[in-house]
Design a protein around this motif. Structure first.
Motif, PDB file in Angstrom:
ATOM      1  N   VAL A 197       5.072  -5.443   6.130  1.00 19.71           N
ATOM      2  CA  VAL A 197       5.130  -4.214   6.486  1.00 19.71           C
ATOM      3  C   VAL A 197       6.778  -3.769   6.736  1.00 19.71           C
ATOM      4  O   VAL A 197       7.694  -4.697   6.861  1.00 19.71           O
ATOM      5  N   LEU A 198       7.351  -2.494   5.964  1.00 18.89           N
ATOM      6  CA  LEU A 198       8.654  -2.016   5.634  1.00 18.89           C
ATOM      7  C   LEU A 198       9.000  -1.726   7.053  1.00 18.89           C
ATOM      8  O   LEU A 198       8.546  -1.828   8.081  1.00 18.89           O
ATOM      9  N   GLU A 258      12.009   4.585 -10.003  1.00 18.21           N
ATOM     10  CA  GLU A 258      12.363   3.797  -9.363  1.00 18.21           C
ATOM     11  C   GLU A 258      12.702   3.473  -8.678  1.00 18.21           C
ATOM     12  O   GLU A 258      13.175   1.459  -8.723  1.00 18.21           O
ATOM     13  N   ASP A 259      13.335   4.419  -8.285  1.00 20.95           N
ATOM     14  CA  ASP A 259      13.786   3.337  -6.966  1.00 20.95           C
ATOM     15  C   ASP A 259      13.282   2.288  -5.756  1.00 20.95           C
ATOM     16  O   ASP A 259      13.428   1.621  -5.031  1.00 20.95           O
ATOM     17  N   ILE A 260      12.489   3.972  -5.921  1.00 21.15           N
ATOM     18  CA  ILE A 260      10.970   3.416  -4.746  1.00 21.15           C
ATOM     19  C   ILE A 260      10.404   2.227  -4.748  1.00 21.15           C
ATOM     20  O   ILE A 260       9.861   1.339  -3.852  1.00 21.15           O
ATOM     21  N   LEU A 261      10.078   1.543  -6.291  1.00 20.83           N
ATOM     22  CA  LEU A 261       9.735   0.415  -6.887  1.00 20.83           C
ATOM     23  C   LEU A 261      10.372  -1.000  -6.181  1.00 20.83           C
ATOM     24  O   LEU A 261       9.774  -1.955  -6.165  1.00 20.83           O
ATOM     25  N   LYS A 262      11.178  -0.519  -6.088  1.00 15.39           N
ATOM     26  CA  LYS A 262      12.030  -1.984  -5.702  1.00 15.39           C
ATOM     27  C   LYS A 262      12.011  -2.498  -4.668  1.00 15.39           C
ATOM     28  O   LYS A 262      11.870  -3.546  -4.324  1.00 15.39           O
ATOM     29  N   TYR A 263      10.866  -1.430  -3.854  1.00 18.39           N
ATOM     30  CA  TYR A 263      10.534  -2.359  -2.613  1.00 18.39           C
ATOM     31  C   TYR A 263       9.526  -2.528  -1.787  1.00 18.39           C
ATOM     32  O   TYR A 263       9.094  -3.022  -1.382  1.00 18.39           O
ATOM     33  N   LYS A 264       8.567  -2.618  -3.282  1.00 18.72           N
ATOM     34  CA  LYS A 264       7.607  -3.338  -3.427  1.00 18.72           C
ATOM     35  C   LYS A 264       7.702  -4.589  -3.020  1.00 18.72           C
ATOM     36  O   LYS A 264       6.314  -5.398  -2.423  1.00 18.72           O
ATOM     37  N   ALA A 265       8.801  -5.572  -3.051  1.00 22.68           N
ATOM     38  CA  ALA A 265       9.560  -7.210  -2.481  1.00 22.68           C
ATOM     39  C   ALA A 265       9.972  -6.622  -1.729  1.00 22.68           C
ATOM     40  O   ALA A 265      10.583  -6.247  -1.338  1.00 22.68           O
ATOM     41  N   GLY A 266       9.858  -7.770  -0.587  1.00 22.79           N
ATOM     42  CA  GLY A 266      10.124  -7.806   0.558  1.00 22.79           C
ATOM     43  C   GLY A 266       9.352  -8.925   2.097  1.00 22.79           C
ATOM     44  O   GLY A 266       8.563  -9.580   0.805  1.00 22.79           O
ATOM     45  N   LYS A 267      10.146  -9.181   2.492  1.00 19.48           N
ATOM     46  CA  LYS A 267      10.340 -10.330   3.618  1.00 19.48           C
ATOM     47  C   LYS A 267       9.008  -9.925   4.132  1.00 19.48           C
ATOM     48  O   LYS A 267       8.608 -11.206   4.765  1.00 19.48           O
ATOM     49  N   SER A 268       8.899  -8.780   5.078  1.00 18.93           N
ATOM     50  CA  SER A 268       7.626  -8.612   5.843  1.00 18.93           C
ATOM     51  C   SER A 268       6.683  -7.434   4.982  1.00 18.93           C
ATOM     52  O   SER A 268       6.979  -6.479   3.985  1.00 18.93           O
ATOM     53  N   ASN A 317       0.720  -1.001  -0.188  1.00 21.66           N
ATOM     54  CA  ASN A 317      -0.310  -0.341  -0.091  1.00 21.66           C
ATOM     55  C   ASN A 317       0.555   1.017  -0.479  1.00 21.66           C
ATOM     56  O   ASN A 317       0.634   2.294  -1.366  1.00 21.66           O
ATOM     57  N   TYR A 318       1.691   1.355   0.653  1.00 23.20           N
ATOM     58  CA  TYR A 318       2.356   2.122   0.766  1.00 23.20           C
ATOM     59  C   TYR A 318       3.716   2.781  -0.033  1.00 23.20           C
ATOM     60  O   TYR A 318       3.833   3.689  -0.650  1.00 23.20           O
ATOM     61  N   ILE A 319       3.976   1.024  -0.651  1.00 22.96           N
ATOM     62  CA  ILE A 319       4.598   1.911  -1.948  1.00 22.96           C
ATOM     63  C   ILE A 319       3.612   2.385  -3.072  1.00 22.96           C
ATOM     64  O   ILE A 319       4.126   3.218  -3.344  1.00 22.96           O
ATOM     65  N   SER A 320       2.893   1.664  -3.275  1.00 22.52           N
ATOM     66  CA  SER A 320       2.087   1.721  -4.581  1.00 22.52           C
ATOM     67  C   SER A 320       1.163   3.445  -4.193  1.00 22.52           C
ATOM     68  O   SER A 320       1.714   4.585  -5.006  1.00 22.52           O
ATOM     69  N   ASN A 321       1.014   4.109  -2.878  1.00 25.84           N
ATOM     70  CA  ASN A 321       0.597   5.600  -2.585  1.00 25.84           C
ATOM     71  C   ASN A 321       1.701   6.612  -2.863  1.00 25.84           C
ATOM     72  O   ASN A 321       1.858   7.291  -3.979  1.00 25.84           O
ATOM     73  N   LEU A 322       2.758   6.148  -2.670  1.00 27.45           N
ATOM     74  CA  LEU A 322       4.489   7.100  -2.963  1.00 27.45           C
ATOM     75  C   LEU A 322       4.168   7.255  -4.381  1.00 27.45           C
ATOM     76  O   LEU A 322       4.637   7.760  -4.968  1.00 27.45           O
ATOM     77  N   GLU A 323       4.366   6.055  -4.927  1.00 23.20           N
ATOM     78  CA  GLU A 323       3.920   5.522  -6.490  1.00 23.20           C
ATOM     79  C   GLU A 323       3.390   7.317  -7.179  1.00 23.20           C
ATOM     80  O   GLU A 323       3.672   7.662  -8.323  1.00 23.20           O
ATOM     81  N   ALA A 324       1.884   6.815  -6.306  1.00 28.19           N
ATOM     82  CA  ALA A 324       0.525   7.805  -6.658  1.00 28.19           C
ATOM     83  C   ALA A 324       1.565   9.244  -7.151  1.00 28.19           C
ATOM     84  O   ALA A 324       1.113   9.661  -7.809  1.00 28.19           O
ATOM     85  N   LYS A 325       1.809   9.319  -5.947  1.00 24.27           N
ATOM     86  CA  LYS A 325       2.942  10.555  -5.587  1.00 24.27           C
ATOM     87  C   LYS A 325       3.291  11.362  -6.134  1.00 24.27           C
ATOM     88  O   LYS A 325       3.426  12.430  -6.596  1.00 24.27           O
TER      89      LYS A 325
END
Length: 718
Positions: free
Chosen positions: A224-225, A212-222, A160-168
């Motif tokens: 929540v960031l 491009e840099d922030i989209l890398k954070y969509k994938a993660g083990k948890s 949700n956060y990365i998608s919202n940040l991408e939208a901003k």
């Protein structure tokens, strides 16, 4: 060689036939997560002496009430149930109910209590992106972390956060594109046009790179960031300069459409990082040992319950229950005693009482929200005193107005209604206390070793671990990453773990009643069928009457009619008799079986005719010859028919489901549907229930198999 091949084929056939039953048994021992495991395994963690359980520390109170009765639910004041000094740890794994539990919190940072003065000075330096409570450091930290990190829908939820940040960022890019279209028309200075265009192009490039840099954070083990990822995101946002140093006709629009969009997001992250940094700086102490606790025996829990009940206010109703030493489901029994007291004392109906209990709970919750100590007011004064205070502080509440209207209406029905409402409020409060003490005592574990600030350890339903703390706010122990706990089991506990699904399955529905119904119905239908089939078979084999063979052929022809075709007419017949939801509907339609008549007739025909002639010379009647000679000689085939009928009746599902509406008359096969719903199926408990449902039939067959084989082998021989 031929024998070897035959034995080999028989062995393969045996394995193929026994495999489903073996898999059912194995599944009945498994934990819920192991049922869907792929590739499937023939072992379970329940067989092991140690186990690691995934957990997650939760901020705030968790609702863990289960199995509460209707009478208790009507009196349940939810606002008073929160325990402010408990660290809640949610089990994100299969539940557990016993063993020795180790929570390794050694080295965790904490503090007993933060200084309010220092907190007040620090809080003034913060720029709040939104409102949080500052009445105490602990309350502030709890609200901030719930909003950002630990709530039901946290701000930093990864996708949700990365998608919202991408939208901003996309909105900011769109803002630059919009401003760029008007530069030549709105900015009069040519040199300023050039500088502003170059700046906008550079800002556009930076934002595209940032996205491009922030989209890398969509994938993660948890989900929540992590704090490290949040720090990295803040550095990325801070690394791009979007503030234009010059001044022209479009800079205000640019700031609104671009700069403010990104700077607002930076403010949110910066606020969280500053709070977290101060929060960690406060914690100057370290935990020196793990928490080790062991499950209590039932007697130990009862002893703890007795000790805790002594601290409650005196109550004659409760004292009578305690004296009886009947502590099972104590809150429910106490609730029923309270209901009986009001019904007898005030001569009211149950429905009237239930409506008022629900109304009073709503009223109490309103008072709790406004910080009114209604219990103390009622103990020191009257119901009128409480109403006077409520009129002042709840005048704007529509719920209170409804309560007042209801009170006025019952004043005409109940003369001493004020006394009634006062007692109802106080006794339902007392019930809340009893329920809390009972649940805490019955879920408590014995502390073997723990830091001095740990007051009690409880495990609720195997799903939530509660650590009651003494002198420390739970928020200061909630930030460290406790991801697993260790469990160890004794041999006796391993055996209990293995059969836990059987215990849970038995308690999931009234299987005791199902067993009684199944045994009674199967036995009754079997006995009655043997009697009727024996008489019919004797008539078709030994007695002569017109149309005997034609009638027997007609009997056999009915076997060609599918049973499903007869469901509707049989159901209509049963309905006309008024037998729905009775034993009659389960027994009467199934006491005659054409197959059983055929099976017995064929065997009766193999009995030598000389026996009949000799008995007739001695004056023996048909009735006596049937029961004293034919039936004893036909024991194998009768037992075979009885066994087939018993198994068929035991496994009957569709007819029982159609003609019964309550658990009072339902049987085991229908009871198995309790483990399936629209949400899914509890396969491990279903297999456990299926195992103890089919076990009596298997045992019965083992004891009667020789008669079964003889009966089938000899049928039709003359």
């Amino acid at each position: 060689m031929k024998k070897l091949i035959i034995y080999l084929l028989l062995s393969i056939g045996f394995v193929v036939m026994i495999m489903p039953f073996a898999w059912m048994i194995v599944t009945s021992f498994k934990l819920p997560s192991e049922v869907q495991q792929w590739p499937p395994k023939w072992v379970s963690k329940n067989f092991f002496s140690t186990r690691q359980v995934k957990v997650e520390t939760k901020i705030g109170a968790l609702r863990t009430l289960k199995g509460i009765s209707l009478s208790e639910a009507l009196s349940f004041t939810s606002s008073k149930d929160d325990d402010q000094n408990v660290l809640n740890i949610s089990v994100e794994d299969d539940p557990f109910y016993r063993g020795k539990m180790t929570l390794d919190i050694t080295g965790y940072d904490y503090i007993e209590k933060a200084s309010m003065d220092n907190f007040s000075k620090w809080i003034k330096s913060l720029k709040f992106p939104q409102q949080f409570s500052t009445e105490s450091p602990e309350k502030f930290f709890e609200e901030v972390f719930l909003f950002y990190y630990s709530g039901n829908s946290p701000y930093f939820k990864r996708l949700n956060y990365i998608s919202n940040l991408e939208a901003k960022i996309n909105n900011a890019i769109s803002g630059i594109e919009l401003v760029s279209k008007f530069v030549e028309r709105r900015v009069s200075d040519k040199s300023e046009q050039t500088r502003f265009k170059d700046f906008l192009n550079k800002a556009m490039e930076n934002l595209i790179t940032l996205k491009e840099d922030i989209l890398k954070y969509k994938a993660g083990k948890s989900l929540v960031l992590t704090n490290d990822e949040i720090n990295e995101l803040y550095k990325l946002l801070d690394s791009i300069n979007l503030v234009y140093g010059g001044k022209n006709e479009l800079t205000n629009i640019y700031s609104t459409k671009v700069v403010n969009v990104i700077s607002q997001e930076k403010d949110y992250i910066e606020f969280y990082l500053e709070v977290y940094k101060y929060f960690k700086r406060l914690q100057v102490k370290r935990v020196d040992k793990p928490i080790i606790a062991k499950v209590m025996t039932k007697n130990e829990r009862i002893a703890l319950l007795k000790e805790n009940l002594k601290r409650l206010p005196e109550s004659e109703i409760l004292n009578n229950l305690i004296v009886s030493e009947d502590f099972d489901n104590l809150p429910e029994k106490f609730s029923k005693k309270i209901d009986s007291y009001f019904l007898n004392e005030y001569k009211i109906e149950t429905s009237f009482l239930n409506n008022l209990k629900s109304l009073v709970v709503t009223y109490k919750n309103l008072l709790i929200e406004r910080g009114v100590d209604y219990e103390q007011i009622l103990k020191n004064g009257s119901f009128d005193d409480l109403i006077d205070i409520s009129d002042k502080i709840l005048s704007d509440s529509s719920s209170y107005k409804i309560f007042k209207a209801k009170v006025e209406s019952i004043s005409y029905e109940l003369e001493n209604y004020k006394s009634f409402l006062k007692e109802l409020i106080l006794l339902t409060d007392h019930l809340d206390l009893v329920r809390k003490v009972y649940n805490n005592s019955m879920n408590s574990w014995k502390i073997i070793d723990a830091p001095e600030f740990v007051k009690a350890v409880r495990v609720r339903n195997g799903e939530v671990i509660e650590i009651e703390l003494n002198g420390i706010a739970p928020i200061y122990l909630s930030d460290d990453n406790l991801s697993t706990i260790n469990l160890s089991f004794t041999f006796g506990e391993i055996i209990k773990n293995i059969f836990q699904n059987y215990v849970d399955a038995w308690k999931a529905a009234p299987f005791g009643q199902y067993y009684i119904n199944t045994v009674f119905v199967a036995t009754a239908t079997t006995v009655l069928e043997v009697i009727l089939a024996s008489m019919a078979a004797y008539a078709f084999s030994w007695m002569n009457f017109p149309g005997k063979n034609a009638l027997f052929g007609l009997f056999l022809a009915t076997m060609m009619v599918p049973g499903e075709v007869l469901l509707v007419p049989n159901f209509i017949t049963i309905s006309k008799f008024g037998w729905i939801d009775t034993y009659y509907s389960l027994i009467i339609p199934w006491i005659v079986s054409v197959f059983a008549v055929f099976l017995m007739r064929q065997h009766f025909l193999s009995i030598p005719k000389e026996l009949f002639d000799a008995s007739k010379i001695d004056g023996c009647s048909h009735w006596r010859f049937l029961w004293q000679i034919v039936v004893p000689l036909s024991k194998p085939v009768i037992i075979t028919g009885a066994l087939l009928k018993f198994v068929g009746s035991w496994n009957s599902f569709l007819w029982v489901l159609i003609v019964t509406n309550s658990d009072k008359y339902r049987t085991l096969p229908v009871g198995l549907q309790n483990f399936s719903s629209d949400v899914g199926t509890l396969y491990n408990q279903l297999m456990a229930a299926a195992t103890f449902s089919v076990l009596p039939v298997i045992i019965l067959f083992l004891f009667t198999q020789k008669y079964f084989i003889k009966g089938i082998a000899r049928t039709g021989l003359k």
